[in-house]
Design a protein around this motif. Structure first.
Motif, PDB file in Angstrom:
ATOM      1  N   PHE A   1      42.933  56.904   7.546  1.00  0.00           N
ATOM      2  CA  PHE A   1      41.541  57.199   7.853  1.00  0.00           C
ATOM      3  C   PHE A   1      40.819  56.027   8.522  1.00  0.00           C
TER       4      PHE A   1
ATOM      5  N   ASN B   1      36.026  51.685  14.830  1.00  0.00           N
ATOM      6  CA  ASN B   1      36.669  52.972  14.601  1.00  0.00           C
ATOM      7  C   ASN B   1      36.742  53.793  15.877  1.00  0.00           C
TER       8      ASN B   1
ATOM      9  N   ARG C   1      38.250  57.260  16.377  1.00  0.00           N
ATOM     10  CA  ARG C   1      39.176  57.593  15.290  1.00  0.00           C
ATOM     11  C   ARG C   1      38.593  58.652  14.361  1.00  0.00           C
ATOM     12  N   LEU C   2      37.355  58.448  13.902  1.00  0.00           N
ATOM     13  CA  LEU C   2      36.765  59.403  12.976  1.00  0.00           C
ATOM     14  C   LEU C   2      36.555  60.770  13.617  1.00  0.00           C
TER      15      LEU C   2
END
Length: 917
Positions: A62, A887, A890-891
């Motif tokens: 994650f 991030n 990515r999220l």
């Protein structure tokens, strides 16, 4: 409950079900034989299989910033999450079972597809067993290739659904094909190359049916959506890798054994440690594996499988041509071919194609033997039961031959499926690691430190010094820092400045043997492998180094691990406020300053002939004569017969004084220094130390180890001319480079040579006068031993490990009047460590102690600085404002992935209900 028992009692087992159960049992027996001796209940750390443990593995899926080692940004593929879930539920046993179940999955998946072409029976089941257990698959287990193996398992399943898409007027196969790709395509490229020939064949067969074509394309799109974290990982990783960076060497290595025959028997990957170790790539006995492609030739009558012959030909030809370097330009022209850097991407599709042909060919031969009346070969009558036995004899013999040959082919890898023969028992994390890890509470330097060590520590003790494998190739920000740090350890430089900056509280010396790497052999050194720097060397040398220094204290020992506490270093919190920013400018080359210029060597230029020199008195061996050339005297050393005999001279020295030794010669000569306690005795009993210095190292700086030195000049050529020799008092060279000059300087430290910022004060550390003048620094730091000749006192607690003793409170005129001097009082007098001219900066600066990366931010007004070459520092901010902004997408990618899976599952549920109604 009664109803369930009643239904079970009424259920009749069909012949097909019974055969499947028997085949499954036979496969598990064979697999168990290969697995004998496997360790269960401890995490495996092998090849590409780190111990993906519990929350650590889930966080890797994650997140993009990982605190392991010094911290790094990385996009991880999906299967880390699989291991995270299994280990969360079952601990180490969950990792073991998921990993060891992969061949079982391959066996079932092959039957799922193969029964389309070959009726369920002996031929199909044997082919499925070979698909699951062959040198290629077992070698991939030894390599820890769980991601690649998942694609190998998923390939037949996705292909079966591709066939169903073109055969059924339903959306269910479309959704199932996409779901299977998403589930098993954790390394999408591997699965893509397995599917490619079958997908192209399906598209060609329905090219005139737009509906089928669109559904095939839609299933591919769904597969990408459902595996998008893996697809995204490949794009990010591919963007950071240059084919120019050791690219050809990878191909040279991996394809070195790629021949037609080695590939057809499912070997030929020189880069596979197991295939090379067990001899599958080159040994003559491995020819038994050719029974597989030979049987596959009998499938030529199977029309629907004929396209697999040219498919295999294309893959094999590409590998063989790559072995010959013919295809190298293609890798530059078409970057996706970079995925073939590892031959597994070729061998997996070859394995599926060849074994489908093998199943069909085996089935054809079994059918052929049924039509051959074996009794026709003999002229006698038998009873009907015996006639049945004789008629089945050819089939039985054929099955026994093929099964025994196939099993014999993988039998050498029996013993934990090849792991015992390649790793002994070191594929499981040693229990000592857990024992030590549970006793430590700060950052650790592990020595030696290899790829095997890193795999073990990723879950056991992530808080250690190192960079992720591949970090140098993929631009990990702290890669160069760690490389230089490990290199300086090998060079014998002081560790303390690095350890202090990194907050390393413990050093663990690891004596456990490592089969795959020479990590525990030879001198201490830095080596680069797998795109990362590693610290190799004999553990005894590491232990001696730490035992001999007062800076380290042994605090714990197990059978193979020794733990040292680094004295004086306290644990660093993740983020702190520090006072001051200082840009350091440091020496780039070593230099010394002459003190008393008198030469301790008598008759150094041989102007008085051989006076003061000892020479060989015999007529054999090295002969020393003084010759003249243009009124210049030279000592000629000639060894035409006999042994090499040095010339020598002895004299008194001041203990712990620094001296420079220099020799001017024509020809190769080495200088051997013998240090004695008093003048040399005849029996050599007062010898304290001896060391040899080749001419290539001259001039050399040494610190006197006693009060008497015997200098011996040993010729290395038959004829050598010595022009001059000198031993003069000097100073200790100032440490070279940024890292070795940071100790005792407060605040945030920045390498002035590698930054374009003007934040903070300029600090000149041990710079020569001319460089210092041109820099016009705010602060000047000078180490006493680098400018003051005299008795050198070595102590790791001093700024650069040394100071100068000034007996009887002598005041040195070279120390500026306005300097702040750091001294230590000893029983022999005052030791001057260093002095500072100027005032330190006091700007408040927030520091995040993790590897430097541009994606760490702290507000619009903050200035981001690379602190000490690896950490993150910010002015005009607080620690609470430091956040990770890397991030990126990515999220959103994870969000798209999760939503797509929910939509697919909902769609499959809806279609199932529609079908049931």
């Amino acid at each position: 409950m009664q109803r369930i028992l009643t239904r079970l009692s009424q259920h009749k087992i069909t012949d097909d079900q019974r055969n499947r159960v028997l085949a499954g049992i036979a496969f598990l027996v064979a697999y168990s034989i290969l697995l004998q001796g496997i360790i269960l209940g401890r995490y495996y750390a092998i090849g590409d299989l780190p111990p993906h443990a519990k929350g650590i593995a889930l966080a890797k899926f994650f997140g993009t910033w990982h605190e392991t080692m010094l911290g790094f940004a990385h996009q991880y593929p999906i299967h880390k999450m699989y291991f995270g879930v299994f280990t969360q539920l079952l601990g180490p046993l969950g990792q073991n079972l998921l990993f060891l179940s992969l061949p079982v999955g391959a066996f079932i998946a092959f039957i799922f597809l193969g029964r389309r072409f070959v009726p369920e029976g002996t031929a199909l089941f044997v082919a499925a067993g070979v698909y699951a257990l062959n040198p290629l698959t077992l070698a991939e287990m030894v390599n820890g290739g769980s991601g690649e193996f998942l694609a190998y398992v998923g390939g037949p399943i996705v292909i079966e659904y591709l066939y169903r898409i073109t055969e059924r007027d339903s959306l269910r196969p479309v959704l199932k094909a996409g779901a299977a790709f998403g589930l098993f395509g954790v390394i999408p490229w591997t699965l893509f190359w397995i599917l490619a020939p079958f997908a192209l064949n399906r598209l060609y067969s329905v090219r005139k049916d737009p509906k089928s074509v669109s559904r095939l394309v839609a299933s591919g799109g769904l597969g990408i959506l459902l595996s998008i974290p893996g697809v995204f990982y490949l794009f990010v990783r591919g963007a950071s890798i240059s084919t120019a960076n050791g690219f050809a060497s990878h191909l040279d290595w991996n394809y070195a054994d790629a021949t037609v025959l080695s590939i057809l028997r499912l070997a030929g990957n020189h880069g596979s440690y197991a295939l090379t170790t067990y001899g599958y790539n080159t040994d003559s006995w491995a020819a038994v594996g050719l029974i597989i492609p030979c049987i596959a030739l009998f499938a030529v009558t199977k029309t629907e499988l004929r396209f697999l012959y040219p498919t295999v030909g294309v893959f094999v030809s590409f590998a063989v041509l790559t072995n010959a370097t013919v295809t190298y330009p293609l890798f530059e022209l078409f970057p996706p071919l970079w995925t073939f850097r590892n031959m597994t991407k070729i061998l997996f599709p070859v394995s599926l194609c060849v074994l489908l042909l093998f199943a069909a060919g085996f089935h054809y031969l079994l059918a052929l033997t049924r039509r051959v009346p074996s009794l026709g070969l003999f002229d006698f009558q038998v009873t009907e039961p015996m006639q049945t036995v004789f008629n089945r004899l050819p089939q039985v013999l054929l099955v026994v031959l093929i099964v025994s040959s196939s099993f014999a082919y993988v039998a050498p890898m029996a013993g934990a499926a090849g792991l015992n023969g390649t790793y002994d028992d070191s594929y499981a994390i040693p229990e000592e690691y857990d024992t030590v890890a549970n006793s430590l509470d700060g950052k650790v330097l592990w020595a030696p430190y290899s790829y095997t060590t890193q795999l073990r520590l990723r879950a056991t003790y992530p808080n250690h010094v190192g960079i992720k494998s591949g970090g140098l190739n993929t631009g990990k920000a702290n890669g160069e820092y760690v490389r230089q740090f490990f290199r300086s350890i090998g060079a014998g430089d002081r560790l303390y400045p690095h350890l202090s900056a990194l907050g390393v509280q413990y050093i663990v010396v690891d004596e456990l043997p490592q089969q795959r790497y020479p990590a525990t052999e030879g001198r201490i050194r830095m080596e680069e492998r797998h795109g990362a720097p590693w610290l190799f060397g004999n553990p005894t040398e590491f232990a001696s180094r730490f035992d001999d220094s007062a800076a380290y204290t042994r605090v714990m020992e197990t059978e193979n691990l020794t733990v040292y506490r680094v004295n004086g270093i306290e644990r660093k919190s993740g983020s702190v406020i520090k006072q001051g920013v200082h840009r350091l400018y440091t020496p780039q080359t070593p230099s010394t300053h002459a003190g008393d210029a008198s030469n301790l060597i008598s008759n150094p230029n041989f102007e008085q002939g051989l006076s003061s020199w000892w020479t060989n008195p015999r007529s054999t061996g090295t002969q020393a004569t003084v010759v003249s050339n243009n009124d210049t005297r030279t000592l000629k050393l000639e060894t035409s017969t006999g042994n090499v005999i040095p010339v020598a001279q002895g004299f008194e020295t001041d203990p712990k004084q620094a001296y420079q030794v220099a020799v001017n010669s024509t020809g190769n000569v080495s200088v051997v220094l013998y240090w004695y306690d008093g003048e040399k005795r005849a029996d050599n009993s007062n010898l304290i130390d001896r060391r040899e210095y080749p001419i290539s190292e001259h001039p050399v700086q040494v610190i006197a180890k006693s009060d008497y030195l015997s200098l011996r000049l040993r010729p290395k050529n038959e004829t050598v001319y010595l022009h001059s020799v000198s031993v003069k008092p000097t100073t200790v060279p100032a440490a070279v480079g940024f890292e070795q000059n940071t100790e005792d300087i407060p605040g945030v430290l920045i390498d002035g040579e590698r930054t374009d910022t003007n934040v903070g004060k300029t600090v000149a550390v041990n710079l020569p006068a001319d460089e210092r003048a041109s820099l016009n620094p705010d602060i000047v730091v000078t180490d006493a031993e680098s400018v003051l000749p005299g008795t050198v006192v070595l102590n790791d607690t001093y700024r650069q490990g040394a100071g100068v003793l000034l007996p009887n409170e002598t005041i040195e005129t070279q120390i500026p009047e306005n300097a702040t001097v750091t001294t230590y009082e000893t029983e022999n007098g005052t030791v001057v460590d260093y002095w500072v001219v100027g005032e330190w900066d006091h700007t408040e600066t927030a520091v995040k102690y993790t590897s430097y990366h541009d994606a760490w931010t702290a507000g619009a007004n903050a200035t981001h600085l690379r602190a000490f070459g690896w950490a993150n520092a910010f002015t005009n901010t607080t620690t609470a404002e430091i956040t990770w902004s890397g991030n990126g997408v990515r999220l959103p990618v994870i969000g798209i992935w999760g939503f797509s899976w929910l939509a697919i599952l909902a769609g499959l549920t809806y279609l199932r209900r529609e079908q049931n109604q």
